[in-house]
Design an enzyme around this catalytic site. Sequence first.
Site, mmCIF file in Angstrom:
data_model
loop_
_atom_site.group_PDB
_atom_site.id
_atom_site.type_symbol
_atom_site.label_atom_id
_atom_site.label_comp_id
_atom_site.label_asym_id
_atom_site.label_seq_id
_atom_site.Cartn_x
_atom_site.Cartn_y
_atom_site.Cartn_z
ATOM 1 N N ALA A 112 -6.644 29.016 -65.288
ATOM 2 C CA ALA A 112 -7.869 29.555 -65.150
ATOM 3 C C ALA A 112 -8.774 29.146 -66.353
ATOM 4 O O ALA A 112 -8.236 29.043 -67.502
ATOM 5 C CB ALA A 112 -7.751 30.979 -65.455
ATOM 6 N N HIS A 113 -9.967 28.481 -66.020
ATOM 7 C CA HIS A 113 -11.022 27.997 -67.012
ATOM 8 C C HIS A 113 -11.495 29.303 -68.006
ATOM 9 O O HIS A 113 -12.510 29.810 -67.610
ATOM 10 C CB HIS A 113 -12.118 27.403 -66.264
ATOM 11 N N HIS A 114 -10.656 29.436 -68.979
ATOM 12 C CA HIS A 114 -10.978 30.696 -69.734
ATOM 13 C C HIS A 114 -10.082 30.470 -71.120
ATOM 14 O O HIS A 114 -8.917 30.184 -71.187
ATOM 15 C CB HIS A 114 -10.033 31.773 -69.010
#
EC number: 3.2.1.4
Length: 396
Positions: free
Chosen positions: A312-314
Amino acid sequence: MAFTVTTLAWAAIAYHSQLQSAGELENVRSAIKWGTDYFLKASSKRNRLYVQVGDPVKDHECWTRPENMKTPRTVLMIDQNNPGTEIAAETSAAMAAASIVFRGTNRSYSRQLLNKAKLLFQFAKTHKGTYDGECPFYCSFSGYHDELLWASTWLYRATRRPTYIEFITEEATTATVAEFSWDLKYAGAQILLSKFYFEGQKDLENFKKQADGFVCSNLPQSPYHQVHMSPGGLIHLRDGANSQYVTGTAFLFTVYSDYLATHKQMVSCGNKQFKSADLMAFAKQQMDYLLGQNPRGKSYMVGFGNKPPTQAHHRGASVPKMSPNKVVDCSMSFVYWYNPEKPNANELTGAIVGGPDRNDNFEDRRSSSSMTEPTTYTNALAVGVLAKLTKHHAQS
């Protein structure tokens, strides 16, 4: 954040018993109050609302956990001289909706929220103007008329005062649309107002027709269908957190399905009519796709189902735990934690990522932000649908 709170509050109102049965009602209330407590502090002075803390350009130059951020904490605000109708009206909607959620459990807090919602709506309506301080990240492309309709609708729902219905019918702008999102709220307001139309307020008939128009634009069987469907059957409006449009449409279809069932109504799309069950079936199909019933046999919710996303882009999920006093070299942060093709250090359990492209293709890569970035509003819009489906599944 305001749209997240508004839609989460709507889920708590519409699916109170289902969330309670699932043991999640207090978690939802807690999440809403986390947001509204902040809004109350941000709007403590009349005709002034603090709308952002931080410099998004500088923040995007560093890939690190919030606990280790050293980027500027710039404070942005709107007031009479620098208006921001979209933000003030959406925050008003959030507080009005949340006031209904807390009415039965914390009456004084509910009154505090409602009073602030009224003041913010008056501020938004009196000092009109689009605020561009958050561009190029969260720019308003649709203007502020949808937020004014949205806020007045929630205030009417919370108060039933004639002044708000007068604004809705005499002053507010409305339009038939095919999208429901943080930037475009017409369809949400129209479906809320359709409930009052079904209950006898016949001067709201146009909103019911526009709510039908939203349904007709999205249902594949409709002769007026216009929203792209992937080969596997997923709504695709645009790249970049497309799953928000999926959960948004599914939520509105679920709520409208309930209204139609209660009042024995149907949706007319030209020479075709659709029942409550048709809308609910489509909402379920969209959520089933996100949870794994798709051509890739893959879940798009972190930590759930078959082959869920691992990158996840987080920032908080991908950067490992470290001392909050550690100084991070921003120039190397992307090398250490953004570029490596390996699972995140921490699982962002339950987050729905952006999802596949218009042809059902998906890359589980942190750098593919349009596919792997989660958002709070994507998940908020999913809560009510999943609560309804949980109850439906238990009964079947």
